[in-house]
Motif scaffolding. Structure first.
Motif, PDB file in Angstrom:
ATOM      1  N   UNK A   4       0.299  -1.933 -10.234  1.00 13.71           N
ATOM      2  CA  UNK A   4      -0.525  -3.511  -9.397  1.00 13.71           C
ATOM      3  C   UNK A   4       0.068  -4.214  -9.303  1.00 13.71           C
ATOM      4  N   UNK A   5       1.299  -4.360  -8.380  1.00 11.90           N
ATOM      5  CA  UNK A   5       2.106  -5.602  -7.672  1.00 11.90           C
ATOM      6  C   UNK A   5       1.871  -4.291  -5.993  1.00 11.90           C
ATOM      7  N   UNK A  11      -3.977  -5.806  -0.870  1.00  9.56           N
ATOM      8  CA  UNK A  11      -5.117  -5.771  -0.911  1.00  9.56           C
ATOM      9  C   UNK A  11      -5.091  -7.719  -0.407  1.00  9.56           C
ATOM     10  N   UNK A  12      -4.049  -8.387  -0.291  1.00  7.97           N
ATOM     11  CA  UNK A  12      -3.554  -9.336  -0.210  1.00  7.97           C
ATOM     12  C   UNK A  12      -3.677  -9.227   1.440  1.00  7.97           C
ATOM     13  N   UNK A  13      -2.742  -8.007   1.877  1.00  2.00           N
ATOM     14  CA  UNK A  13      -2.776  -7.483   3.255  1.00  2.00           C
ATOM     15  C   UNK A  13      -3.236  -7.373   4.006  1.00  2.00           C
ATOM     16  N   UNK A  14      -4.714  -7.012   3.319  1.00  2.41           N
ATOM     17  CA  UNK A  14      -6.325  -6.765   3.994  1.00  2.41           C
ATOM     18  C   UNK A  14      -6.960  -7.952   4.278  1.00  2.41           C
ATOM     19  N   UNK A  15      -6.273  -9.091   3.403  1.00  3.48           N
ATOM     20  CA  UNK A  15      -7.131 -10.203   2.858  1.00  3.48           C
ATOM     21  C   UNK A  15      -6.701 -11.002   4.249  1.00  3.48           C
ATOM     22  N   UNK A  16      -5.562 -11.110   4.661  1.00  3.71           N
ATOM     23  CA  UNK A  16      -4.405 -11.503   5.572  1.00  3.71           C
ATOM     24  C   UNK A  16      -3.818 -12.696   4.778  1.00  3.71           C
ATOM     25  N   UNK A  25       1.720 -12.039  -7.487  1.00  2.87           N
ATOM     26  CA  UNK A  25       3.159 -10.596  -7.577  1.00  2.87           C
ATOM     27  C   UNK A  25       3.031 -10.810  -8.786  1.00  2.87           C
ATOM     28  N   UNK A  26       4.228 -12.473  -8.609  1.00  2.00           N
ATOM     29  CA  UNK A  26       4.001 -12.844 -10.113  1.00  2.00           C
ATOM     30  C   UNK A  26       3.280 -13.411 -11.605  1.00  2.00           C
ATOM     31  N   UNK A  27       1.389 -14.120 -11.168  1.00  2.00           N
ATOM     32  CA  UNK A  27       0.579 -14.537 -11.698  1.00  2.00           C
ATOM     33  C   UNK A  27       0.519 -13.192 -12.481  1.00  2.00           C
ATOM     34  N   UNK A  28      -0.060 -11.932 -11.737  1.00  2.00           N
ATOM     35  CA  UNK A  28      -0.349 -10.314 -12.243  1.00  2.00           C
ATOM     36  C   UNK A  28       0.627  -9.736 -12.799  1.00  2.00           C
ATOM     37  N   UNK A  29       1.964  -9.452 -11.919  1.00  2.00           N
ATOM     38  CA  UNK A  29       2.925  -9.284 -13.225  1.00  2.00           C
ATOM     39  C   UNK A  29       2.924  -9.209 -14.410  1.00  2.00           C
ATOM     40  N   UNK A  45      -7.626  -4.980 -13.668  1.00  2.00           N
ATOM     41  CA  UNK A  45      -7.315  -5.995 -12.723  1.00  2.00           C
ATOM     42  C   UNK A  45      -7.961  -5.795 -11.916  1.00  2.00           C
ATOM     43  N   UNK A  46      -8.602  -6.936 -11.167  1.00  2.00           N
ATOM     44  CA  UNK A  46      -9.175  -7.653 -10.306  1.00  2.00           C
ATOM     45  C   UNK A  46      -9.253  -8.890  -9.659  1.00  2.00           C
ATOM     46  N   UNK A  47      -9.541  -8.865  -8.360  1.00  2.00           N
ATOM     47  CA  UNK A  47      -9.095 -10.028  -7.811  1.00  2.00           C
ATOM     48  C   UNK A  47      -9.867 -10.101  -6.858  1.00  2.00           C
ATOM     49  N   UNK A  48     -10.522 -11.082  -6.685  1.00  2.00           N
ATOM     50  CA  UNK A  48     -11.738 -11.983  -5.494  1.00  2.00           C
ATOM     51  C   UNK A  48     -11.314 -13.166  -5.631  1.00  2.00           C
ATOM     52  N   UNK A  49     -11.763 -13.333  -4.030  1.00  2.00           N
ATOM     53  CA  UNK A  49     -10.942 -14.392  -2.579  1.00  2.00           C
ATOM     54  C   UNK A  49     -12.614 -14.931  -2.494  1.00  2.00           C
ATOM     55  N   UNK A  50     -12.688 -16.253  -3.184  1.00  2.00           N
ATOM     56  CA  UNK A  50     -14.615 -17.220  -2.544  1.00  2.00           C
ATOM     57  C   UNK A  50     -14.229 -18.324  -2.288  1.00  2.00           C
ATOM     58  N   UNK A  51     -14.374 -19.048  -1.433  1.00  2.00           N
ATOM     59  CA  UNK A  51     -13.936 -20.554  -0.736  1.00  2.00           C
ATOM     60  C   UNK A  51     -12.877 -20.997  -0.938  1.00  2.00           C
ATOM     61  N   UNK A  52     -11.998 -20.346  -0.131  1.00  2.00           N
ATOM     62  CA  UNK A  52     -10.736 -21.527  -0.590  1.00  2.00           C
ATOM     63  C   UNK A  52      -9.687 -20.719  -1.929  1.00  2.00           C
ATOM     64  N   UNK A  53     -10.438 -20.184  -2.333  1.00  2.00           N
ATOM     65  CA  UNK A  53      -9.236 -19.674  -3.459  1.00  2.00           C
ATOM     66  C   UNK A  53      -9.391 -18.384  -3.948  1.00  2.00           C
ATOM     67  N   UNK A  54      -8.517 -17.587  -4.757  1.00  2.00           N
ATOM     68  CA  UNK A  54      -8.061 -16.633  -5.121  1.00  2.00           C
ATOM     69  C   UNK A  54      -8.005 -16.700  -6.775  1.00  2.00           C
TER      70      UNK A  54
END
Length: 130
Positions: A4-5, A11-16, A25-29, A45-54
């Motif tokens: 998961x980490x 994914x966060x690297x792909x989104x810079x 990582x702490x939240x996901x863990x 597990x799902x991450x969504x980047x939207x309008x200034x929030x993750x």
């Protein structure tokens, strides 16, 4: 948990969004650990980047709600949701017929969260004078 980490890091690297890696990582863990320990599979597990929030979402097949509690000094667990709460702008639980999703929102435009009071979750004595 390591998987998961790694997925979060990738994914966060792909989104810079390198500045969000540690907190996410702490939240996901915490959320994935709770889903594995107290939920039922499969765990998603799902991450969504939207309008200034993750948004971080962890879904499992157990519809029982999680319980936020204050861990005592000798407790080995019970701090996970408290940590998620402190690291999140907002968090909550969504229920469906046969599952639940615990979600956490982090603001991406407000800088890193202040984690200094997270020490209270671990009953660490004040060491400022040392």
């Amino acid at each position: 948990m390591g998987t998961a980490r790694r997925l979060v890091d990738r994914q966060l690297a792909a989104w810079n969004l390198d500045e969000a890696v540690y907190t996410t990582e702490l939240v996901v863990s915490e959320l994935v650990t709770n889903a594995i320990r107290y939920g039922k599979g499969p765990v998603r597990l799902r991450l969504i980047r939207d309008r200034g929030r993750l948004l971080t979402e962890v879904t499992d097949a157990n519809s029982a709600s999680p319980h936020l509690r204050r861990a005592r000094e000798n407790d080995e667990g019970g701090r996970g949701l408290f940590i998620v709460m402190r690291l999140s702008t907002h968090w909550g639980v969504r229920h469906s017929r046969h599952a639940k999703t615990i979600w956490s929102e982090q603001r991406l435009d407000g800088g890193p969260p202040d984690t200094s009071d997270l020490l209270d979750a671990f009953d660490v004595p004040d060491t400022a004078g040392l």
